[in-house]
Write an enzyme that holds these catalytic residues in place. Structure first.
Site, PDB file in Angstrom:
ATOM      1  N   ARG A 131      67.605 -97.770  49.814  1.00  0.00           N
ATOM      2  CA  ARG A 131      66.168 -97.513  49.972  1.00  0.00           C
ATOM      3  C   ARG A 131      65.888 -96.546  51.104  1.00  0.00           C
ATOM      4  O   ARG A 131      64.723 -96.270  51.410  1.00  0.00           O
ATOM      5  CB  ARG A 131      65.418 -98.826  50.230  1.00  0.00           C
ATOM      6  CG  ARG A 131      65.559 -99.828  49.102  1.00  0.00           C
ATOM      7  CD  ARG A 131      64.731-101.070  49.370  1.00  0.00           C
ATOM      8  NE  ARG A 131      65.003-102.125  48.402  1.00  0.00           N
ATOM      9  CZ  ARG A 131      64.425-103.301  48.407  1.00  0.00           C
ATOM     10  NH1 ARG A 131      63.521-103.587  49.328  1.00  0.00           N
ATOM     11  NH2 ARG A 131      64.734-104.216  47.501  1.00  0.00           N
ATOM     12  N   GLU A 191      74.882-106.597  51.649  1.00  0.00           N
ATOM     13  CA  GLU A 191      74.256-105.703  50.665  1.00  0.00           C
ATOM     14  C   GLU A 191      73.385-104.682  51.377  1.00  0.00           C
ATOM     15  O   GLU A 191      72.344-105.027  51.937  1.00  0.00           O
ATOM     16  CB  GLU A 191      73.420-106.500  49.663  1.00  0.00           C
ATOM     17  CG  GLU A 191      72.699-105.620  48.658  1.00  0.00           C
ATOM     18  CD  GLU A 191      71.687-106.388  47.808  1.00  0.00           C
ATOM     19  OE1 GLU A 191      70.763-105.732  47.279  1.00  0.00           O
ATOM     20  OE2 GLU A 191      71.811-107.626  47.679  1.00  0.00           O
ATOM     21  N   LYS A 202      71.916-111.619  39.544  1.00  0.00           N
ATOM     22  CA  LYS A 202      70.876-111.808  40.546  1.00  0.00           C
ATOM     23  C   LYS A 202      69.632-112.282  39.812  1.00  0.00           C
ATOM     24  O   LYS A 202      69.309-111.749  38.745  1.00  0.00           O
ATOM     25  CB  LYS A 202      70.615-110.482  41.276  1.00  0.00           C
ATOM     26  CG  LYS A 202      69.498-110.569  42.288  1.00  0.00           C
ATOM     27  CD  LYS A 202      69.472-109.364  43.213  1.00  0.00           C
ATOM     28  CE  LYS A 202      68.831-108.151  42.584  1.00  0.00           C
ATOM     29  NZ  LYS A 202      68.519-107.109  43.599  1.00  0.00           N
TER      30      LYS A 202
END
Length: 204
Positions: free
Chosen positions: A45, A41, A128
């Site tokens: 960011r 993943e 999640k």
């Protein structure tokens, strides 16, 4: 379209990656895959995140996803860059519909019963649990999962190498997200591979 469950069961841990230099992308991905962790993943960011996804997608055996996906535009850009699954910190109908339109598996963030119910209404069963530790830890996920027998989770947020096995011991947990595998800075390939092997040996 692959199923999100197939991606979640590739290994007990999905590395959560914040990569600041595209030159680090392939060495990091190669080290993680060599250690037995194939689902990666890459969080959106950093300004270079899409370039990182594109580079990691070239690594044989790597199944690269995009994390911190907040909207449909982020999702489409990630898929165009080579992302094969999408992870979001929360759950919105817009992101869910965008994932369907792009035919890409989605792992949306949930933190309470309403989130999970909204996901079930959208046809989702895999989530999640985020932020895992701050949202109440293992007791919270045990309580949340009890009414939703069909739901499966990837707890992420605050989980460490020495606590991952405790989370993986929950029946509703297929894998965990972990940021401990690749520290910031120039990657130490040997150390990353060693940590990946330890993580891959955990039992879900």
């Amino acid at each position: 379209m692959a199923r999100i469950e197939d991606i979640m069961t590739l290994a007990p841990v999905i590395p959560v990656l914040v990569i600041h230099d595209p030159a680090h992308a392939r060495p990091v991905a190669e080290a993680l895959v060599a250690g037995g962790l194939r689902a990666l993943e890459v969080t959106l960011r950093t300004e270079c995140a899409l370039d990182v996804i594109a580079e990691m997608a070239k690594v044989e055996g790597a199944v690269v996803g995009a994390g911190t996906v907040l909207n449909g535009d982020d999702l489409k850009s990630s898929v165009d860059a080579g992302a094969r699954f999408i992870v979001s910190p929360g759950l919105t109908a817009n992101v869910a519909h965008a994932a369907n339109a792009c035919e890409v598996p989605l792992l949306p963030g949930t933190a309470n019963a309403s989130d999970i119910m909204r996901g079930l209404d959208l046809g989702l069963t895999h989530f999640k649990f985020f932020p895992a530790v701050a949202a109440g830890g293992i007791p919270a996920l045990k309580a949340l999962s009890a009414p939703f027998g069909q739901a499966r989770f990837c707890p992420t947020g605050g989980i460490k190498a020495d606590t991952a096995a405790d989370w993986l011991g929950l029946p509703s947990v297929l894998c965990v997200g972990g940021s401990w595998l690749v520290p910031a800075g120039t990657p130490d390939v040997a150390a990353i591979t060693a940590r990946a092997k330890q993580a891959a040996a955990l039992k879900a």
